[in-house]
Design a protein around this motif. Sequence first.
Motif, PDB file in Angstrom:
ATOM      1  N   THR A 374      93.730  21.864  22.208  1.00  0.00           N
ATOM      2  CA  THR A 374      94.414  20.572  23.094  1.00  0.00           C
ATOM      3  C   THR A 374      93.349  19.985  23.844  1.00  0.00           C
ATOM      4  OG1 THR A 374      96.332  21.766  23.230  1.00  0.00           O
ATOM      5  CG2 THR A 374      96.117  19.945  24.757  1.00  0.00           C
ATOM      6  N   PRO A 375      92.603  19.141  23.254  1.00  0.00           N
ATOM      7  CA  PRO A 375      91.380  18.209  23.752  1.00  0.00           C
ATOM      8  C   PRO A 375      91.745  17.256  24.964  1.00  0.00           C
ATOM      9  CG  PRO A 375      91.762  17.596  21.563  1.00  0.00           C
ATOM     10  CD  PRO A 375      92.526  18.425  21.701  1.00  0.00           C
ATOM     11  N   VAL A 376      91.945  17.584  26.151  1.00  0.00           N
ATOM     12  CA  VAL A 376      92.225  16.879  27.200  1.00  0.00           C
ATOM     13  C   VAL A 376      91.003  16.732  28.126  1.00  0.00           C
ATOM     14  CG1 VAL A 376      93.775  16.403  28.973  1.00  0.00           C
ATOM     15  CG2 VAL A 376      94.594  17.353  27.096  1.00  0.00           C
ATOM     16  N   GLU A 377      90.488  15.472  28.245  1.00  0.00           N
ATOM     17  CA  GLU A 377      89.230  15.327  29.358  1.00  0.00           C
ATOM     18  C   GLU A 377      89.486  14.015  29.889  1.00  0.00           C
ATOM     19  OE1 GLU A 377      85.552  15.367  27.088  1.00  0.00           O
ATOM     20  OE2 GLU A 377      86.331  16.800  25.504  1.00  0.00           O
ATOM     21  N   ASP A 378      88.756  14.179  30.939  1.00  0.00           N
ATOM     22  CA  ASP A 378      88.720  12.991  31.878  1.00  0.00           C
ATOM     23  C   ASP A 378      87.929  11.768  31.035  1.00  0.00           C
ATOM     24  OD1 ASP A 378      89.874  14.418  33.764  1.00  0.00           O
ATOM     25  OD2 ASP A 378      87.865  14.627  34.852  1.00  0.00           O
ATOM     26  N   PHE A 379      88.426  10.555  31.096  1.00  0.00           N
ATOM     27  CA  PHE A 379      87.669   9.507  30.318  1.00  0.00           C
ATOM     28  C   PHE A 379      87.870   8.047  30.951  1.00  0.00           C
ATOM     29  CE2 PHE A 379      91.927   9.551  28.056  1.00  0.00           C
ATOM     30  CZ  PHE A 379      92.045   7.978  27.788  1.00  0.00           C
ATOM     31  N   SER A 455      85.898  10.596  17.237  1.00  0.00           N
ATOM     32  CA  SER A 455      86.634  11.760  18.062  1.00  0.00           C
ATOM     33  C   SER A 455      87.883  11.376  18.703  1.00  0.00           C
ATOM     34  CB  SER A 455      85.716  12.446  18.958  1.00  0.00           C
ATOM     35  OG  SER A 455      85.359  11.754  20.050  1.00  0.00           O
ATOM     36  N   TYR A 456      88.750  12.330  18.967  1.00  0.00           N
ATOM     37  CA  TYR A 456      90.112  11.908  19.623  1.00  0.00           C
ATOM     38  C   TYR A 456      90.383  12.778  20.880  1.00  0.00           C
ATOM     39  CZ  TYR A 456      90.689   8.919  15.391  1.00  0.00           C
ATOM     40  OH  TYR A 456      90.417   8.088  14.335  1.00  0.00           O
ATOM     41  N   LEU A 457      91.132  12.440  21.626  1.00  0.00           N
ATOM     42  CA  LEU A 457      91.656  13.158  22.651  1.00  0.00           C
ATOM     43  C   LEU A 457      93.257  13.002  22.979  1.00  0.00           C
ATOM     44  CD1 LEU A 457      88.981  11.911  25.829  1.00  0.00           C
ATOM     45  CD2 LEU A 457      88.873  13.964  24.333  1.00  0.00           C
ATOM     46  N   GLU A 512      95.116  13.300  14.839  1.00  0.00           N
ATOM     47  CA  GLU A 512      94.054  13.790  14.364  1.00  0.00           C
ATOM     48  C   GLU A 512      93.377  14.930  15.183  1.00  0.00           C
ATOM     49  OE1 GLU A 512      91.871  13.015  12.003  1.00  0.00           O
ATOM     50  OE2 GLU A 512      92.885  11.255  11.226  1.00  0.00           O
ATOM     51  N   THR A 513      93.897  15.079  16.557  1.00  0.00           N
ATOM     52  CA  THR A 513      93.570  16.289  17.223  1.00  0.00           C
ATOM     53  C   THR A 513      94.108  17.584  16.735  1.00  0.00           C
ATOM     54  OG1 THR A 513      95.372  16.082  18.771  1.00  0.00           O
ATOM     55  CG2 THR A 513      93.652  15.079  19.289  1.00  0.00           C
ATOM     56  N   LEU A 514      95.208  17.395  16.049  1.00  0.00           N
ATOM     57  CA  LEU A 514      95.914  18.854  15.433  1.00  0.00           C
ATOM     58  C   LEU A 514      95.696  18.551  13.777  1.00  0.00           C
ATOM     59  CD1 LEU A 514      99.293  18.667  17.177  1.00  0.00           C
ATOM     60  CD2 LEU A 514      97.362  20.022  17.902  1.00  0.00           C
ATOM     61  N   ALA A 515      95.112  17.496  13.233  1.00  0.00           N
ATOM     62  CA  ALA A 515      95.012  17.476  11.856  1.00  0.00           C
ATOM     63  C   ALA A 515      96.247  17.524  11.221  1.00  0.00           C
ATOM     64  CB  ALA A 515      94.034  18.802  11.306  1.00  0.00           C
TER      65      ALA A 515
END
Length: 565
Positions: A374-379, A455-457, A512-515
């Motif tokens: 689960t790519p969660v980042e500050d952006f 890339s995706y978040l 895209e984060t989970l394909a």
Amino acid sequence: MKKILFTFFYLNIYTCFFFGINAQELTLSIKAEKPISPSLKDSLKIPNSFIDSISVKKETDTVFMKFQQMGFIESEILNLKKENDSSYVANFFLGKKYSEITIYYSKEDFSKKELQRFSSEITENYFVLPFETIPISLKKLTAVRNQQGNAFARLKLSEFEKDENGNLSATLIVDNGNVRTVDSIAVKGYEKFPRSFLKYYAGVKKGGIFNQKKLVEQNENLNSLGFVNAIKAPEALFRKDSTTVYFYLEKHNNNLFDGILGFATDEETKKLSFNGYLNLELNNNLNFGEQLLINYKADGQEQVNFRTKVTLPYLLKTPFGLSGELRIFKRDSSFITTEQQIRTTYQINPKSTTYIGYKGYDSSNLLDIAVAGTPVEDFKSKFFIAGVSYIKPQNKKLFPIKTMIGADAGVGVRDTQGNSDDQLRIETFLNNIFNLNYKNSIFVQNITSALFSDSYLVNELFRFGGINSIRGFNENSIDASLYSIINTEYRYQFNDGVYIHSIIDIGYFENETLALKQKLYSFGFGIGLNTKGGLFKFNVANGNTQDQDFSFSNTKIHISVSTKF
């Protein structure tokens, strides 16, 4: 006393006898130099009886005019004879019946394209009309001249001729009168109505060619604004050297409050859960056409969505406007994303608008521990946006918009911990109502959104699902880098206040984060009631994915009430 009664009785008998004789019904029959067919006689629609000889004479003249319009232009009334006390006979000479006429015209008056609506045989010099269509064709041709500003145009046929082959021809004479333009515009009833909407939204401009039909359409456009009602059709005052157009409007309260209460079964606990939605719109309270929108959504999964927007149209009485928007989305304890947007709009024409602007995103990761997969980042993201929209209204109380098309594109950069990615966001919107008749219609809508990036978040993906996207799913419960939804409804309208409709929704999305690539389906029904308290909507829909078996637990019930004040 007996003598008085006898006299009274005698007078009544005499009166009845006198009027009975004079009220005798008269009949009229027609004859000609050749037999008149029953179908032709029926088409004349001669009354069965007449009250007096004057009525008989008038009907004879009417029959003569009908013969002329049918193509018997050489016809004459030979005589009208009284055969006996109750019957008359009208003798006619009919002559030849002409089935069509060749009409010579000037290219300065009409183009071939304009004449194609009335005739199938047209040359540079003449066109051919079926004889019986002459009156209605001349009336429609006059309307064409009226729409070009010749409000007092008059048309007539002259110089009738018959060639050696017996074909009939005539010349079209056009008296255009003076070309009329709209010299001044007056509004009655709603004196503080923002005049910029007349010029840019409705398209009514000083100096424009006067066209009564177009003015009626422009008046209906004003009705679609919501905050104004047209009391009656516009009128024109023609003076010797000027034309004034009057619009009769009244202010209509168009502030809106609506809420939704949803019921669903929690998939894990199997207990009943609730979700809610509140929307407040304040429209034209300052008589400027401005709008303030405040929207709040929350569901049983600790998801919160807040939105506020301000729109200021036609700044400084120009076609330019300005709008600003703020959105805040929070998902439980995972992340919070803030979106700011500002647009400058330009009204191209009454139905089309374009805009450019800026959109920025600021998102924070609220997780103390990273969750695998689960790519969660500050952006932070910055986008230059541009778009266009088209709206076609219709004169229907329940469904005031017939067609709506919108496209939005944004080019920008996303920054995450020193890394930058170029991104492209595209969002399109399209819906249309196909009116089969007054009661039956089909509504079709498509919403498509796509994010293109290296890339995706999770916290930058599109979020959809619910009553305003694909029904049968929880609000904003689906994350997608790309999705497309088709909503369809067959609507049956009982009257201006009640309708029922079907629900068939089809969707496709990619994450895209989970394909993940998935198809979605939703089926159900709904009802709408326009009550004194507002528009009440009740929807029942069952949503499923392509690999999921049907289950009643996936059924969602949505209730909404939109109240104007």
